[in-house]
Design a protein around this motif. Structure first.
Motif, mmCIF file in Angstrom:
data_model
loop_
_atom_site.group_PDB
_atom_site.id
_atom_site.type_symbol
_atom_site.label_atom_id
_atom_site.label_comp_id
_atom_site.label_asym_id
_atom_site.label_seq_id
_atom_site.Cartn_x
_atom_site.Cartn_y
_atom_site.Cartn_z
ATOM 1 N N GLN A 1 -9.416 -2.054 -1.822
ATOM 2 C CA GLN A 1 -8.819 -2.553 0.482
ATOM 3 C C GLN A 1 -7.600 -1.767 0.203
ATOM 4 O OE1 GLN A 1 -11.261 -3.993 2.586
ATOM 5 N NE2 GLN A 1 -9.621 -3.292 3.688
ATOM 6 N N LEU A 2 -6.552 -1.876 -0.541
ATOM 7 C CA LEU A 2 -4.676 -1.380 -0.614
ATOM 8 C C LEU A 2 -4.747 0.043 -0.459
ATOM 9 C CD1 LEU A 2 -1.740 -1.864 -1.029
ATOM 10 C CD2 LEU A 2 -2.242 -2.084 -3.174
ATOM 11 N N LEU A 3 -5.997 0.516 -1.151
ATOM 12 C CA LEU A 3 -6.203 2.262 -0.550
ATOM 13 C C LEU A 3 -6.592 2.223 0.472
ATOM 14 C CD1 LEU A 3 -6.004 4.862 -2.516
ATOM 15 C CD2 LEU A 3 -7.725 5.597 -3.301
ATOM 16 N N ALA A 4 -7.247 1.960 0.929
ATOM 17 C CA ALA A 4 -8.409 1.667 1.684
ATOM 18 C C ALA A 4 -7.457 1.561 2.985
ATOM 19 C CB ALA A 4 -10.049 1.016 2.695
ATOM 20 N N VAL A 5 -6.321 0.835 3.203
ATOM 21 C CA VAL A 5 -5.385 0.262 4.277
ATOM 22 C C VAL A 5 -3.590 1.574 4.184
ATOM 23 C CG1 VAL A 5 -3.440 -0.873 5.279
ATOM 24 C CG2 VAL A 5 -5.966 -1.963 4.563
ATOM 25 N N PRO B 1 0.482 -4.096 8.969
ATOM 26 C CA PRO B 1 -0.127 -3.104 8.699
ATOM 27 C C PRO B 1 0.261 -2.099 10.149
ATOM 28 C CG PRO B 1 -1.599 -3.991 7.073
ATOM 29 C CD PRO B 1 -0.999 -4.689 8.096
ATOM 30 N N HIS B 2 1.436 -0.968 9.450
ATOM 31 C CA HIS B 2 1.436 0.062 10.559
ATOM 32 C C HIS B 2 1.795 1.286 10.185
ATOM 33 C CE1 HIS B 2 5.265 -2.559 10.057
ATOM 34 N NE2 HIS B 2 6.078 -1.343 10.405
ATOM 35 N N SER B 3 1.944 2.144 11.429
ATOM 36 C CA SER B 3 1.915 3.638 10.395
ATOM 37 C C SER B 3 3.483 4.640 11.856
ATOM 38 C CB SER B 3 0.713 4.949 11.225
ATOM 39 O OG SER B 3 0.344 5.227 12.353
ATOM 40 N N HIS B 4 3.647 3.907 12.291
ATOM 41 C CA HIS B 4 5.067 4.496 12.731
ATOM 42 C C HIS B 4 6.214 2.935 12.797
ATOM 43 C CE1 HIS B 4 2.265 7.546 13.592
ATOM 44 N NE2 HIS B 4 3.874 8.418 14.197
ATOM 45 N N PRO B 5 7.506 3.423 13.477
ATOM 46 C CA PRO B 5 8.187 4.542 12.879
ATOM 47 C C PRO B 5 8.109 4.940 11.074
ATOM 48 C CG PRO B 5 9.436 3.185 13.156
ATOM 49 C CD PRO B 5 8.277 2.611 13.316
ATOM 50 N N ILE B 6 7.674 4.420 10.196
ATOM 51 C CA ILE B 6 7.110 4.397 9.423
ATOM 52 C C ILE B 6 6.502 3.892 8.502
ATOM 53 C CG2 ILE B 6 8.861 2.504 7.777
ATOM 54 C CD1 ILE B 6 10.097 4.306 5.787
ATOM 55 N N LEU B 7 5.366 4.517 7.693
ATOM 56 C CA LEU B 7 4.350 4.066 7.427
ATOM 57 C C LEU B 7 4.642 2.650 6.378
ATOM 58 C CD1 LEU B 7 1.169 5.646 5.703
ATOM 59 C CD2 LEU B 7 2.084 3.163 4.842
ATOM 60 N N THR B 8 4.056 1.618 6.734
ATOM 61 C CA THR B 8 4.593 -0.281 6.399
ATOM 62 C C THR B 8 2.825 -0.270 6.178
ATOM 63 O OG1 THR B 8 5.936 0.082 7.713
ATOM 64 C CG2 THR B 8 5.896 -2.109 6.689
ATOM 65 N N LEU B 9 3.254 -1.414 5.048
ATOM 66 C CA LEU B 9 1.287 -1.954 4.326
ATOM 67 C C LEU B 9 2.323 -3.411 3.506
ATOM 68 C CD1 LEU B 9 -0.094 0.704 2.147
ATOM 69 C CD2 LEU B 9 -0.267 0.357 4.452
ATOM 70 N N ASN B 10 1.317 -4.512 3.677
ATOM 71 C CA ASN B 10 2.517 -5.693 3.229
ATOM 72 C C ASN B 10 1.725 -5.770 1.748
ATOM 73 O OD1 ASN B 10 -0.959 -6.230 4.138
ATOM 74 N ND2 ASN B 10 -0.549 -6.800 5.761
ATOM 75 N N THR B 11 1.997 -7.134 2.043
ATOM 76 C CA THR B 11 1.039 -7.779 0.455
ATOM 77 C C THR B 11 -0.321 -8.199 -0.164
ATOM 78 O OG1 THR B 11 2.794 -10.090 0.573
ATOM 79 C CG2 THR B 11 3.266 -7.911 -0.886
ATOM 80 N N ARG B 12 -1.043 -8.021 1.328
ATOM 81 C CA ARG B 12 -2.416 -8.925 1.523
ATOM 82 C C ARG B 12 -2.893 -9.086 0.619
ATOM 83 N NH1 ARG B 12 -5.544 -9.067 6.666
ATOM 84 N NH2 ARG B 12 -7.473 -10.271 5.902
ATOM 85 N N HIS B 13 -3.278 -7.088 0.059
ATOM 86 C CA HIS B 13 -4.397 -7.024 -0.391
ATOM 87 C C HIS B 13 -3.756 -6.420 -2.231
ATOM 88 C CE1 HIS B 13 -6.445 -7.002 2.755
ATOM 89 N NE2 HIS B 13 -5.517 -6.042 3.443
ATOM 90 N N ILE B 14 -2.886 -7.267 -2.284
ATOM 91 C CA ILE B 14 -2.331 -7.363 -4.130
ATOM 92 C C ILE B 14 -3.049 -7.174 -5.281
ATOM 93 C CG2 ILE B 14 -1.527 -9.533 -3.991
ATOM 94 C CD1 ILE B 14 0.994 -9.091 -4.971
ATOM 95 N N GLU B 15 -4.616 -7.866 -4.812
ATOM 96 C CA GLU B 15 -5.455 -8.324 -5.690
ATOM 97 C C GLU B 15 -6.800 -7.339 -5.168
ATOM 98 O OE1 GLU B 15 -4.439 -10.262 -8.670
ATOM 99 O OE2 GLU B 15 -2.751 -10.667 -7.847
ATOM 100 N N ASN B 16 -6.552 -6.627 -4.041
ATOM 101 C CA ASN B 16 -7.636 -5.623 -3.735
ATOM 102 C C ASN B 16 -7.862 -4.557 -3.858
ATOM 103 O OD1 ASN B 16 -10.388 -4.667 -2.849
ATOM 104 N ND2 ASN B 16 -10.549 -6.131 -2.094
ATOM 105 N N TYR B 17 -7.406 -3.597 -5.068
ATOM 106 C CA TYR B 17 -7.160 -2.430 -4.714
ATOM 107 C C TYR B 17 -8.037 -1.155 -4.574
ATOM 108 C CZ TYR B 17 -4.307 -4.084 -9.522
ATOM 109 O OH TYR B 17 -3.708 -4.519 -10.342
#
Length: 133
Positions: A93-97, A75-91
């Motif tokens: 944690q996904l929100l925290a990232v 996951p990274h914030s630049h140049p575009i905020l990008t998330l991965n699928t790692r926390h697909i079951e832990n909502y």
């Protein structure tokens, strides 16, 4: 001159990565979610993220309106905020990232440095005895 051309080509490649070639776009209140590819995990993360945005008022914490979901990336914030699928079951944690990367966007704006320093001063005052281990 050769270096200038190399730099220009590099910057153009970053622009294409930033815009991305999203295969699918999901809309949420205050932001859009673009998928890097067509796969179930990315779609599920997008749906969960949109669901979380409906459940929680995220607007005070949004500093970019473009989010990309891409399996297998850090996951990274630049140049575009990008998330991965790692926390697909832990909502949570996904929100925290997601919020963590949004805060990086906020901190990247030079005018926000004073607010950062103020927040750090308050935290040091509130938690003056934080163990370092």
């Amino acid at each position: 001159m050769k270096h200038s051309l190399t730099i220009c080509l590099f910057l153009l490649s970053l622009t294409s990565v930033a815009v991305g070639e999203a295969t699918e776009v999901f809309s949420a209140e205050g932001f859009e979610v673009h998928l890097a590819g067509v796969n179930e995990r990315e779609e599920k993360v997008a749906e969960v993220l949109i669901g979380l945005s409906k459940k929680h008022s995220l607007s005070p914490w949004l500093f970019t309106n473009q989010v990309r979901i891409e399996s297998g990336v850090i996951p990274h914030s630049h140049p575009i905020l990008t998330l991965n699928t790692r926390h697909i079951e832990n909502y949570n944690q996904l929100l925290a990232v997601f919020l963590h990367e949004q805060i990086h966007r906020f901190l990247a704006v030079p005018q926000n440095r004073n607010q950062l320093q103020g927040a750090l001063s308050e935290l040091r005052e509130m938690y003056s005895q934080v163990p370092d281990a």
